[in-house]
Design an enzyme around this catalytic site. Sequence first.
Site, mmCIF file in Angstrom:
data_model
loop_
_atom_site.group_PDB
_atom_site.id
_atom_site.type_symbol
_atom_site.label_atom_id
_atom_site.label_comp_id
_atom_site.label_asym_id
_atom_site.label_seq_id
_atom_site.Cartn_x
_atom_site.Cartn_y
_atom_site.Cartn_z
ATOM 1 C CB CYS A 12 -0.950 0.001 1.189
ATOM 2 S SG CYS A 12 -1.989 -1.459 1.235
ATOM 3 C CG HIS A 27 -3.204 3.399 1.771
ATOM 4 N ND1 HIS A 27 -3.780 2.958 0.604
ATOM 5 C CD2 HIS A 27 -3.223 2.339 2.634
ATOM 6 C CE1 HIS A 27 -4.120 1.681 0.754
ATOM 7 N NE2 HIS A 27 -3.800 1.286 1.966
ATOM 8 C CG ASN A 40 -6.513 -1.033 1.315
ATOM 9 O OD1 ASN A 40 -5.862 -0.662 0.348
ATOM 10 N ND2 ASN A 40 -5.962 -1.378 2.477
HETATM 11 N N1 COA Z 1 -17.961 -8.853 9.978
HETATM 12 C C1 COA Z 1 -18.417 -9.058 11.231
HETATM 13 N N2 COA Z 1 -17.610 -9.303 12.266
HETATM 14 C C2 COA Z 1 -16.282 -9.323 12.039
HETATM 15 C C3 COA Z 1 -15.738 -9.125 10.766
HETATM 16 C C4 COA Z 1 -16.621 -8.873 9.704
HETATM 17 N N3 COA Z 1 -16.218 -8.650 8.436
HETATM 18 N N4 COA Z 1 -14.399 -9.190 10.842
HETATM 19 C C5 COA Z 1 -14.083 -9.436 12.118
HETATM 20 N N5 COA Z 1 -15.226 -9.520 12.843
HETATM 21 C C6 COA Z 1 -15.379 -9.768 14.264
HETATM 22 C C7 COA Z 1 -14.188 -10.438 14.884
HETATM 23 O O1 COA Z 1 -14.239 -11.830 14.707
HETATM 24 C C8 COA Z 1 -14.333 -10.033 16.336
HETATM 25 O O2 COA Z 1 -15.291 -10.848 16.930
HETATM 26 P P1 COA Z 1 -15.121 -11.315 18.470
HETATM 27 O O3 COA Z 1 -15.149 -10.031 19.249
HETATM 28 O O4 COA Z 1 -16.300 -12.183 18.657
HETATM 29 O O5 COA Z 1 -13.808 -12.022 18.517
HETATM 30 C C9 COA Z 1 -14.935 -8.629 16.262
HETATM 31 O O6 COA Z 1 -15.500 -8.531 14.932
HETATM 32 C C10 COA Z 1 -13.941 -7.522 16.449
HETATM 33 O O7 COA Z 1 -12.816 -7.804 15.663
HETATM 34 P P2 COA Z 1 -11.566 -6.851 15.615
HETATM 35 O O8 COA Z 1 -10.521 -7.424 14.731
HETATM 36 O O9 COA Z 1 -11.212 -6.484 17.032
HETATM 37 O O10 COA Z 1 -12.235 -5.556 14.938
HETATM 38 P P3 COA Z 1 -11.613 -4.151 14.681
HETATM 39 O O11 COA Z 1 -12.458 -3.113 15.273
HETATM 40 O O12 COA Z 1 -10.138 -4.120 14.970
HETATM 41 O O13 COA Z 1 -11.783 -4.003 13.102
HETATM 42 C C11 COA Z 1 -10.478 -4.121 11.115
HETATM 43 C C12 COA Z 1 -11.116 -4.896 12.249
HETATM 44 C C13 COA Z 1 -9.752 -5.102 10.211
HETATM 45 C C14 COA Z 1 -11.574 -3.405 10.320
HETATM 46 C C15 COA Z 1 -9.493 -3.073 11.708
HETATM 47 O O14 COA Z 1 -8.635 -3.680 12.642
HETATM 48 C C16 COA Z 1 -8.685 -2.409 10.668
HETATM 49 O O15 COA Z 1 -9.214 -1.702 9.824
HETATM 50 N N6 COA Z 1 -7.347 -2.573 10.708
HETATM 51 C C17 COA Z 1 -6.487 -2.002 9.725
HETATM 52 C C18 COA Z 1 -6.483 -2.888 8.551
HETATM 53 C C19 COA Z 1 -5.952 -2.254 7.321
HETATM 54 O O16 COA Z 1 -6.343 -1.161 6.994
HETATM 55 N N7 COA Z 1 -5.065 -2.954 6.633
HETATM 56 C C20 COA Z 1 -4.472 -2.535 5.440
HETATM 57 C C21 COA Z 1 -3.479 -1.486 5.739
HETATM 58 S S1 COA Z 1 -2.616 -1.073 4.319
#
Ligand code: COA
Length: 325
Positions: free
Chosen positions: A111, A252, A282
Amino acid sequence: MVGKICGTGSYAPPHIMDNNDLAKIVDTSDEWIRERTGIVRRHVIQEETTSYMAGQAAMRAIEQSGTDPEEIDLILAATSSSETVFPCMACEVQKMIGAKRAAGFDINAACTGFVLAYNTAQAYISAGIYRTVLVIGAESMSNMVDWTDRSTCILFGDGAGAVLLKAEEGTPCRMAAYSDGKKGEALTALSRHRKGWEELTGEEKKSDKESYIQMDGQAVFKFAVRKVPEIVEELLGQENLGVEDVDWFILHQANRRIVEAAAKRLKADIAKFPMNLDEYGNTSGASIPILLDEMNRKGMFERGQKIVLAGFGAGLTWAACLTEW
Ligand code: COA
Protein backbone atom coordinates in the site's frame (compact mmCIF):
# COMPACT_ATOMS: atom_id res chain seq x y z
CA MET A 1 13.96 20.77 -10.93
CA VAL A 2 10.67 19.37 -9.72
CA GLY A 3 8.05 17.07 -11.29
CA LYS A 4 4.64 18.71 -11.85
CA ILE A 5 1.54 16.62 -12.34
CA CYS A 6 0.28 17.41 -15.84
CA GLY A 7 -2.22 14.58 -16.24
CA THR A 8 -4.04 12.02 -14.13
CA GLY A 9 -6.07 8.93 -15.00
CA SER A 10 -7.75 6.03 -13.31
CA TYR A 11 -9.62 2.85 -14.07
CA ALA A 12 -11.99 0.82 -11.90
CA PRO A 13 -13.46 -2.42 -13.17
CA PRO A 14 -17.22 -2.08 -13.81
CA HIS A 15 -18.16 -5.10 -11.69
CA ILE A 16 -19.17 -3.96 -8.19
CA MET A 17 -19.58 -5.97 -4.99
CA ASP A 18 -21.32 -4.10 -2.20
CA ASN A 19 -21.32 -5.04 1.47
CA ASN A 20 -24.59 -6.93 1.10
CA ASP A 21 -23.05 -9.09 -1.63
CA LEU A 22 -20.24 -9.96 0.81
CA ALA A 23 -22.75 -10.79 3.54
CA LYS A 24 -23.95 -13.61 1.25
CA ILE A 25 -20.44 -15.13 1.16
CA VAL A 26 -19.14 -14.60 4.73
CA ASP A 27 -20.69 -13.97 8.14
CA THR A 28 -20.73 -10.16 8.08
CA SER A 29 -23.12 -7.25 7.55
CA ASP A 30 -23.29 -3.93 5.75
CA GLU A 31 -23.59 -2.21 9.12
CA TRP A 32 -20.43 -3.85 10.56
CA ILE A 33 -18.32 -3.05 7.50
CA ARG A 34 -19.52 0.57 7.20
CA GLU A 35 -19.03 1.24 10.89
CA ARG A 36 -15.56 -0.30 11.22
CA THR A 37 -14.12 0.76 7.87
CA GLY A 38 -16.31 3.27 6.00
CA ILE A 39 -16.36 0.94 2.98
CA VAL A 40 -19.67 0.49 1.17
CA ARG A 41 -18.71 -1.20 -2.09
CA ARG A 42 -15.63 -2.19 -4.06
CA HIS A 43 -14.87 -2.76 -7.77
CA VAL A 44 -13.69 -6.27 -8.59
CA ILE A 45 -12.02 -7.56 -11.76
CA GLN A 46 -13.67 -10.24 -13.84
CA GLU A 47 -11.81 -10.55 -17.17
CA GLU A 48 -9.47 -7.61 -16.53
CA THR A 49 -5.83 -8.00 -15.48
CA THR A 50 -3.78 -5.66 -13.29
CA SER A 51 -1.70 -4.56 -16.29
CA TYR A 52 -4.82 -3.89 -18.35
CA MET A 53 -6.16 -1.57 -15.63
CA ALA A 54 -2.74 0.09 -15.34
CA GLY A 55 -2.67 0.65 -19.10
CA GLN A 56 -6.16 2.19 -19.10
CA ALA A 57 -5.29 4.56 -16.24
CA ALA A 58 -2.01 5.49 -17.96
CA MET A 59 -3.72 6.24 -21.28
CA ARG A 60 -6.20 8.54 -19.54
CA ALA A 61 -3.40 10.44 -17.79
CA ILE A 62 -1.43 10.78 -21.03
CA GLU A 63 -4.50 11.90 -22.95
CA GLN A 64 -5.37 14.52 -20.35
CA SER A 65 -1.85 15.93 -20.45
CA GLY A 66 -1.74 16.01 -24.25
CA THR A 67 1.65 14.27 -24.21
CA ASP A 68 3.06 12.12 -26.99
CA PRO A 69 3.83 8.71 -25.35
CA GLU A 70 7.23 8.78 -27.03
CA GLU A 71 8.14 11.75 -24.82
CA ILE A 72 7.96 9.54 -21.71
CA ASP A 73 11.40 8.77 -20.28
CA LEU A 74 10.44 6.45 -17.43
CA ILE A 75 7.47 4.35 -16.30
CA LEU A 76 7.28 3.41 -12.62
CA ALA A 77 4.56 0.95 -11.68
CA ALA A 78 3.63 0.31 -8.06
CA THR A 79 2.01 -3.10 -7.66
CA SER A 80 2.07 -6.17 -5.48
CA SER A 81 -0.57 -8.04 -7.44
CA SER A 82 0.41 -8.05 -11.08
CA GLU A 83 -0.62 -11.12 -13.07
CA THR A 84 3.02 -11.68 -14.02
CA VAL A 85 6.17 -11.62 -11.91
CA PHE A 86 7.96 -10.71 -15.12
CA PRO A 87 7.76 -9.01 -17.51
CA CYS A 88 7.17 -6.26 -15.00
CA MET A 89 3.96 -4.27 -15.22
CA ALA A 90 5.81 -1.12 -16.31
CA CYS A 91 6.99 -2.95 -19.44
CA GLU A 92 3.48 -4.28 -20.12
CA VAL A 93 2.16 -0.72 -19.93
CA GLN A 94 4.99 0.56 -22.11
CA LYS A 95 3.87 -1.89 -24.81
CA MET A 96 0.20 -0.86 -24.49
CA ILE A 97 0.80 2.89 -24.69
CA GLY A 98 3.65 2.90 -27.22
CA ALA A 99 6.13 4.68 -24.94
CA LYS A 100 9.01 3.37 -27.03
CA ARG A 101 11.77 5.43 -25.43
CA ALA A 102 10.81 4.77 -21.81
CA ALA A 103 12.71 2.73 -19.26
CA GLY A 104 10.44 0.95 -16.81
CA PHE A 105 10.36 -1.03 -13.61
CA ASP A 106 7.98 -2.00 -10.83
CA ILE A 107 8.05 -1.04 -7.18
CA ASN A 108 6.61 -3.56 -4.74
CA ALA A 109 5.85 -2.05 -1.36
CA ALA A 110 2.16 -2.95 -1.05
CA CYS A 111 0.00 0.00 0.00
CA THR A 112 3.02 2.33 0.28
CA GLY A 113 4.08 1.53 -3.30
CA PHE A 114 2.59 4.54 -5.05
CA VAL A 115 4.14 7.12 -2.73
CA LEU A 116 7.53 5.40 -3.05
CA ALA A 117 7.17 5.37 -6.85
CA TYR A 118 6.16 9.05 -6.81
CA ASN A 119 9.17 9.89 -4.62
CA THR A 120 11.47 7.88 -6.91
CA ALA A 121 10.11 9.77 -9.93
CA GLN A 122 10.70 13.10 -8.16
CA ALA A 123 14.24 12.06 -7.24
CA TYR A 124 15.08 11.18 -10.86
CA ILE A 125 13.57 14.47 -12.03
CA SER A 126 15.31 16.63 -9.44
CA ALA A 127 18.63 14.93 -10.30
CA GLY A 128 18.10 15.94 -13.93
CA ILE A 129 18.11 12.33 -15.14
CA TYR A 130 14.57 12.17 -16.55
CA ARG A 131 12.06 14.87 -17.54
CA THR A 132 8.80 13.01 -18.19
CA VAL A 133 7.82 10.19 -15.85
CA LEU A 134 4.63 8.14 -15.72
CA VAL A 135 3.83 6.87 -12.22
CA ILE A 136 1.18 4.17 -11.87
CA GLY A 137 -0.43 2.27 -9.00
CA ALA A 138 -2.49 -0.78 -10.00
CA GLU A 139 -3.75 -3.70 -7.95
CA SER A 140 -6.00 -6.74 -8.18
CA MET A 141 -6.47 -7.31 -4.46
CA SER A 142 -9.38 -9.64 -5.17
CA ASN A 143 -6.79 -12.21 -6.29
CA MET A 144 -4.91 -11.84 -3.01
CA VAL A 145 -7.68 -12.28 -0.46
CA ASP A 146 -9.16 -15.45 0.95
CA TRP A 147 -12.85 -14.99 0.15
CA THR A 148 -13.74 -17.18 3.15
CA ASP A 149 -11.92 -14.87 5.63
CA ARG A 150 -14.31 -12.14 6.75
CA SER A 151 -11.59 -10.22 8.55
CA THR A 152 -9.75 -9.42 5.30
CA CYS A 153 -11.97 -9.98 2.24
CA ILE A 154 -14.27 -7.10 3.14
CA LEU A 155 -11.45 -4.56 3.10
CA PHE A 156 -10.01 -4.65 -0.38
CA GLY A 157 -10.89 -3.73 -3.97
CA ASP A 158 -9.33 -3.55 -7.43
CA GLY A 159 -8.34 -0.59 -9.62
CA ALA A 160 -5.58 1.56 -11.05
CA GLY A 161 -4.49 5.19 -11.11
CA ALA A 162 -1.71 7.09 -12.86
CA VAL A 163 -0.07 10.49 -12.90
CA LEU A 164 2.21 11.98 -15.53
CA LEU A 165 4.99 14.16 -14.15
CA LYS A 166 6.94 16.70 -16.18
CA ALA A 167 10.09 18.49 -15.08
CA GLU A 168 9.86 22.22 -14.37
CA GLU A 169 12.18 24.72 -12.72
CA GLY A 170 11.50 24.66 -9.00
CA THR A 171 12.46 23.36 -5.58
CA PRO A 172 12.48 19.56 -5.24
CA CYS A 173 9.71 17.93 -3.17
CA ARG A 174 10.25 17.04 0.48
CA MET A 175 10.02 13.32 0.96
CA ALA A 176 10.56 10.64 3.56
CA ALA A 177 10.23 6.87 3.73
CA TYR A 178 10.70 4.18 6.38
CA SER A 179 10.48 0.41 6.79
CA ASP A 180 10.26 -1.86 9.80
CA GLY A 181 10.86 -5.40 8.60
CA LYS A 182 10.77 -6.74 12.16
CA LYS A 183 7.04 -6.04 12.21
CA GLY A 184 6.44 -7.52 8.76
CA GLU A 185 4.41 -10.43 10.09
CA ALA A 186 1.49 -8.11 10.81
CA LEU A 187 0.55 -8.14 7.12
CA THR A 188 1.70 -10.85 4.71
CA ALA A 189 0.92 -12.60 1.44
CA LEU A 190 3.18 -15.38 0.15
CA SER A 191 3.95 -16.21 -3.48
CA ARG A 192 1.39 -18.52 -4.99
CA HIS A 193 1.81 -22.14 -6.01
CA ARG A 194 1.58 -22.34 -9.77
CA LYS A 195 -0.55 -25.52 -9.67
CA GLY A 196 -4.33 -25.73 -9.66
CA TRP A 197 -6.03 -26.36 -6.27
CA GLU A 198 -6.92 -29.97 -7.23
CA GLU A 199 -3.28 -30.83 -7.97
CA LEU A 200 -1.95 -29.64 -4.59
CA THR A 201 -0.91 -32.02 -1.79
CA GLY A 202 -2.45 -31.53 1.67
CA GLU A 203 0.55 -29.54 2.91
CA GLU A 204 0.53 -27.39 -0.22
CA LYS A 205 -3.17 -26.73 0.24
CA LYS A 206 -2.47 -25.54 3.76
CA SER A 207 0.27 -23.19 2.63
CA ASP A 208 -1.77 -22.14 -0.39
CA LYS A 209 -4.39 -20.86 2.02
CA GLU A 210 -1.66 -19.03 3.88
CA SER A 211 -0.57 -17.42 0.62
CA TYR A 212 -3.60 -15.17 0.81
CA ILE A 213 -3.46 -11.96 2.81
CA GLN A 214 -2.96 -12.62 6.51
CA MET A 215 -3.32 -9.61 8.75
CA ASP A 216 -3.25 -8.59 12.36
CA GLY A 217 -5.82 -5.83 11.79
CA GLN A 218 -5.38 -4.09 15.12
CA ALA A 219 -1.58 -4.05 14.88
CA VAL A 220 -1.77 -2.52 11.41
CA PHE A 221 -4.35 -0.01 12.60
CA LYS A 222 -2.20 1.14 15.50
CA PHE A 223 0.92 1.32 13.34
CA ALA A 224 -0.83 3.50 10.74
CA VAL A 225 -2.37 5.87 13.25
CA ARG A 226 1.02 6.42 14.90
CA LYS A 227 3.35 6.55 11.89
CA VAL A 228 1.32 8.64 9.44
CA PRO A 229 1.10 11.74 11.66
CA GLU A 230 4.77 11.28 12.63
CA ILE A 231 6.05 11.29 9.05
CA VAL A 232 3.75 14.15 8.04
CA GLU A 233 4.98 16.26 10.96
CA GLU A 234 8.56 15.46 9.99
CA LEU A 235 8.05 16.79 6.46
CA LEU A 236 6.18 19.89 7.56
CA GLY A 237 8.80 20.59 10.23
CA GLN A 238 11.57 20.55 7.61
CA GLU A 239 9.77 23.32 5.72
CA ASN A 240 8.67 25.23 8.83
CA LEU A 241 5.06 24.69 7.83
CA GLY A 242 2.02 23.92 9.97
CA VAL A 243 -0.92 21.71 9.05
CA GLU A 244 -2.86 24.88 8.26
CA ASP A 245 -0.44 25.59 5.38
CA VAL A 246 -1.35 22.35 3.61
CA ASP A 247 -4.32 22.34 1.22
CA TRP A 248 -4.84 18.58 0.95
CA PHE A 249 -3.69 15.53 2.89
CA ILE A 250 -4.11 12.60 0.53
CA LEU A 251 -3.70 9.47 2.60
CA HIS A 252 -3.76 5.85 1.52
CA GLN A 253 -7.42 4.82 1.59
CA ALA A 254 -7.41 1.81 3.93
CA ASN A 255 -10.00 2.68 6.52
CA ARG A 256 -12.02 5.80 7.32
CA ARG A 257 -11.16 5.48 11.00
CA ILE A 258 -7.41 5.53 10.22
CA VAL A 259 -7.76 8.73 8.18
CA GLU A 260 -9.90 10.36 10.88
CA ALA A 261 -7.49 9.35 13.65
CA ALA A 262 -4.51 10.69 11.68
CA ALA A 263 -6.30 14.02 11.12
CA LYS A 264 -7.14 14.22 14.82
CA ARG A 265 -3.57 13.51 15.92
CA LEU A 266 -2.30 16.15 13.51
CA LYS A 267 -4.96 18.57 14.81
CA ALA A 268 -5.85 19.22 11.18
CA ASP A 269 -9.24 19.93 9.61
CA ILE A 270 -10.75 16.62 8.46
CA ALA A 271 -12.21 18.48 5.43
CA LYS A 272 -8.64 18.55 4.06
CA PHE A 273 -8.52 14.71 4.08
CA PRO A 274 -10.56 13.62 1.05
CA MET A 275 -11.78 10.02 1.04
CA ASN A 276 -13.27 7.72 -1.56
CA LEU A 277 -12.86 4.38 0.19
CA ASP A 278 -16.63 4.03 0.47
CA GLU A 279 -16.63 3.40 -3.30
CA TYR A 280 -13.43 1.38 -3.80
CA GLY A 281 -12.37 -0.20 -0.52
CA ASN A 282 -8.62 -0.47 -0.01
CA THR A 283 -7.03 -0.69 -3.47
CA SER A 284 -3.53 -0.79 -1.94
CA GLY A 285 -0.98 0.91 -4.23
CA ALA A 286 -3.78 2.24 -6.45
CA SER A 287 -5.72 4.16 -3.82
CA ILE A 288 -3.81 7.46 -3.85
CA PRO A 289 -3.63 7.90 -7.65
CA ILE A 290 -7.32 6.99 -8.01
CA LEU A 291 -8.18 9.67 -5.46
CA LEU A 292 -5.84 12.20 -7.14
CA ASP A 293 -7.56 11.56 -10.46
CA GLU A 294 -11.06 11.90 -9.03
CA MET A 295 -10.17 15.17 -7.32
CA ASN A 296 -8.43 16.51 -10.41
CA ARG A 297 -11.36 15.71 -12.67
CA LYS A 298 -13.68 17.44 -10.20
CA GLY A 299 -11.48 20.56 -10.43
CA MET A 300 -10.46 20.42 -6.76
CA PHE A 301 -6.81 21.36 -7.33
CA GLU A 302 -5.31 24.76 -8.04
CA ARG A 303 -1.81 25.48 -9.23
CA GLY A 304 0.56 25.98 -6.29
CA GLN A 305 -1.56 24.17 -3.71
CA LYS A 306 0.44 22.23 -1.15
CA ILE A 307 -0.39 18.54 -1.02
CA VAL A 308 0.82 15.84 1.33
CA LEU A 309 0.73 12.27 0.02
CA ALA A 310 1.11 9.55 2.68
CA GLY A 311 1.11 5.78 2.26
CA PHE A 312 1.49 2.94 4.75
CA GLY A 313 1.21 -0.81 4.68
CA ALA A 314 2.89 -4.20 4.49
CA GLY A 315 6.61 -4.41 5.17
CA LEU A 316 5.87 -2.64 7.35
CA THR A 317 6.49 0.45 5.23
CA TRP A 318 5.42 4.08 5.29
CA ALA A 319 6.29 7.06 3.14
CA ALA A 320 5.19 10.61 2.47
CA CYS A 321 5.79 13.49 0.11
CA LEU A 322 5.10 17.21 0.36
CA THR A 323 4.38 18.21 -3.21
CA GLU A 324 2.82 21.15 -5.04
CA TRP A 325 0.05 20.94 -7.63
N1 COA B 1 -17.96 -8.85 9.98
C1 COA B 1 -18.42 -9.06 11.23
N2 COA B 1 -17.61 -9.30 12.27
C2 COA B 1 -16.28 -9.32 12.04
C3 COA B 1 -15.74 -9.12 10.77
C4 COA B 1 -16.62 -8.87 9.70
N3 COA B 1 -16.22 -8.65 8.44
N4 COA B 1 -14.40 -9.19 10.84
C5 COA B 1 -14.08 -9.44 12.12
N5 COA B 1 -15.23 -9.52 12.84
C6 COA B 1 -15.38 -9.77 14.26
C7 COA B 1 -14.19 -10.44 14.88
O1 COA B 1 -14.24 -11.83 14.71
C8 COA B 1 -14.33 -10.03 16.34
O2 COA B 1 -15.29 -10.85 16.93
P1 COA B 1 -15.12 -11.32 18.47
O3 COA B 1 -15.15 -10.03 19.25
O4 COA B 1 -16.30 -12.18 18.66
O5 COA B 1 -13.81 -12.02 18.52
C9 COA B 1 -14.94 -8.63 16.26
O6 COA B 1 -15.50 -8.53 14.93
C10 COA B 1 -13.94 -7.52 16.45
O7 COA B 1 -12.82 -7.80 15.66
P2 COA B 1 -11.57 -6.85 15.62
O8 COA B 1 -10.52 -7.42 14.73
O9 COA B 1 -11.21 -6.48 17.03
O10 COA B 1 -12.23 -5.56 14.94
P3 COA B 1 -11.61 -4.15 14.68
O11 COA B 1 -12.46 -3.11 15.27
O12 COA B 1 -10.14 -4.12 14.97
O13 COA B 1 -11.78 -4.00 13.10
C11 COA B 1 -10.48 -4.12 11.12
C12 COA B 1 -11.12 -4.90 12.25
C13 COA B 1 -9.75 -5.10 10.21
C14 COA B 1 -11.57 -3.40 10.32
C15 COA B 1 -9.49 -3.07 11.71
O14 COA B 1 -8.63 -3.68 12.64
C16 COA B 1 -8.69 -2.41 10.67
O15 COA B 1 -9.21 -1.70 9.82
N6 COA B 1 -7.35 -2.57 10.71
C17 COA B 1 -6.49 -2.00 9.72
C18 COA B 1 -6.48 -2.89 8.55
C19 COA B 1 -5.95 -2.25 7.32
O16 COA B 1 -6.34 -1.16 6.99
N7 COA B 1 -5.06 -2.95 6.63
C20 COA B 1 -4.47 -2.53 5.44
C21 COA B 1 -3.48 -1.49 5.74
S1 COA B 1 -2.62 -1.07 4.32
